[in-house]
Design a protein around this motif. Structure first.
Motif, mmCIF file in Angstrom:
data_model
loop_
_atom_site.group_PDB
_atom_site.id
_atom_site.type_symbol
_atom_site.label_atom_id
_atom_site.label_comp_id
_atom_site.label_asym_id
_atom_site.label_seq_id
_atom_site.Cartn_x
_atom_site.Cartn_y
_atom_site.Cartn_z
ATOM 1 N N LEU A 125 -4.983 3.926 15.527
ATOM 2 C CA LEU A 125 -4.631 4.748 14.369
ATOM 3 C C LEU A 125 -3.407 4.163 13.677
ATOM 4 O O LEU A 125 -2.386 3.909 14.315
ATOM 5 C CB LEU A 125 -4.352 6.187 14.810
ATOM 6 C CG LEU A 125 -3.870 7.126 13.685
ATOM 7 C CD1 LEU A 125 -4.969 7.311 12.650
ATOM 8 C CD2 LEU A 125 -3.456 8.484 14.255
ATOM 9 N N ILE A 126 -3.504 3.948 12.373
ATOM 10 C CA ILE A 126 -2.394 3.377 11.589
ATOM 11 C C ILE A 126 -1.901 4.446 10.637
ATOM 12 O O ILE A 126 -2.677 4.986 9.841
ATOM 13 C CB ILE A 126 -2.863 2.128 10.815
ATOM 14 C CG1 ILE A 126 -3.386 1.084 11.803
ATOM 15 C CG2 ILE A 126 -1.730 1.555 9.973
ATOM 16 C CD1 ILE A 126 -4.048 -0.096 11.151
ATOM 17 N N THR A 127 -0.619 4.762 10.724
ATOM 18 C CA THR A 127 -0.067 5.873 9.943
ATOM 19 C C THR A 127 0.636 5.421 8.673
ATOM 20 O O THR A 127 1.100 6.258 7.905
ATOM 21 C CB THR A 127 0.932 6.663 10.796
ATOM 22 O OG1 THR A 127 1.981 5.788 11.216
ATOM 23 C CG2 THR A 127 0.242 7.267 12.011
ATOM 24 N N ARG A 128 0.728 4.120 8.429
ATOM 25 C CA ARG A 128 1.335 3.634 7.184
ATOM 26 C C ARG A 128 0.562 2.403 6.719
ATOM 27 O O ARG A 128 -0.078 1.727 7.538
ATOM 28 C CB ARG A 128 2.823 3.303 7.380
ATOM 29 C CG ARG A 128 3.073 2.250 8.444
ATOM 30 C CD ARG A 128 4.564 2.069 8.708
ATOM 31 N NE ARG A 128 5.245 1.644 7.494
ATOM 32 C CZ ARG A 128 6.561 1.456 7.433
ATOM 33 N NH1 ARG A 128 7.318 1.715 8.489
ATOM 34 N NH2 ARG A 128 7.127 1.039 6.323
ATOM 35 N N THR A 145 -0.692 -1.067 6.172
ATOM 36 C CA THR A 145 -0.410 -2.233 7.002
ATOM 37 C C THR A 145 -1.400 -3.340 6.672
ATOM 38 O O THR A 145 -2.582 -3.078 6.439
ATOM 39 C CB THR A 145 -0.537 -1.878 8.501
ATOM 40 O OG1 THR A 145 0.330 -0.774 8.780
ATOM 41 C CG2 THR A 145 -0.155 -3.050 9.387
#
Length: 308
Positions: free
Chosen positions: A4-7, A9
């Protein structure tokens, strides 16, 4: 969860046949960087000399500060697959909005590049995020100019347009490629304070081309056009008697350029003042009007409508 990538990228996968650590130089194109040219002109007391300076106004809204960047500006109409609505050039950078201005010992170095003009700053510059920075484009120059008063009755029934005209040549004191941008004109009052006379936008202007900067409308000079007679000679031919009056309320005489448009098939049968045919639809008169006086231009024009 895993992955899971929250910003936002960007991942790079790089394949190499070399084992070990290496420095990597990456170049990419970003949005949020734009620039435009800004010019300031100061007229002398006689309105014949102009102190002219130019600035590159760089707007950084990319979300990142570029420290000690090598700055290159491209001037020209660059075609883009997805054009930016206000884009007038390009900007390359390697490696609440505020305003910063820099007067550098060395201005931009200019040269031809493909079919454009490239301006390179010969020193590093830092562009902070959400900053508008202005850097001098060239050393201030003094140019010889001419003030022109123009009456175009077909565009404006009464007002006289004020224009400053000069040639972008070495003989007049300039002679440098000028990127498109805004020109603001000033003149010093008796106490030395600069008063804004008006502003206009110019297009990309190579050297040795003529520039006309519209300043505004004259206050003390009025023009008026009247149709005095309208005669239908035949089904295809009409004649009009026209009077154009120029009223000068200034304490000095003025020269006014009258520019009138005619369309279709036309012929000037009579004119009380000598005229010059500029092109197929434009006629010019140069009229001198004495101080606190008026001048009257009378002409008879024949229009032919062969398809009637």
């Amino acid at each position: 969860p895993d992955g899971l990538i929250t910003r936002p990228t960007l991942f790079w996968l790089y394949h190499s046949n070399y084992a070990g650590a290496l420095d990597c130089r990456v170049g990419y194109q970003t949005s949020g960087l734009n620039w435009s040219a800004e010019y300031v002109g100061v007229l002398d007391e006689s309105d014949t000399k102009l102190d002219f300076s130019g600035w590159a106004s760089i707007n950084n809204t990319s979300g990142k500060t570029y420290k000690d960047a090598k700055l290159k500006l491209v001037a020209g109409e660059i075609n883009r697959a997805t054009p930016q609505s206000s884009r007038r050039g390009g900007l390359d950078i390697f490696q609440t909005t505020s305003m910063a201005m820099e007067m550098a010992p060395a201005s931009f170095e200019e040269k031809a590049f493909f079919e454009y003009r490239l301006y390179t700053l010969p020193r590093p510059a830092t562009l902070a995020n959400k900053e508008i920075k202005q850097i001098s484009l060239f050393d201030p120059a003094e140019a010889t100019v001419e003030k022109i008063l123009t009456y175009r009755p077909d565009r404006n029934a009464k007002q006289i347009e004020v224009t400053v005209k000069f040639k972008n040549s070495e003989e007049t004191g300039l002679g440098m490629p000028l990127p498109a941008g805004r020109v603001r004109m000033f003149k010093a009052d008796d106490d030395g304070g600069l008063i804004l006379l008006g502003e206009d936008r110019i297009g990309h202007t190579p050297k040795d081309e003529e520039l006309k900067v519209v300043i505004g409308k004259a206050f003390d000079i009025i023009g008026e056009q009247k149709i005095m007679n309208h005669l239908r000679v035949s089904k295809q031919v009409e004649e009009r008697d026209i009077e154009i009056e120029l009223r000068n309320h200034k304490s000095e005489s003025v020269n006014i350029l009258v520019e009138k448009q005619f369309y279709g098939y036309w012929e000037i049968l009579e004119s009380s003042i000598e005229y010059e045919k500029k092109d197929a639809s434009t006629v010019n008169w140069n009229i001198k009007v004495a101080a606190d006086s008026s001048a009257l231009l009378k002409l008879k024009v024949r229009h032919t409508y062969p398809n009637r």
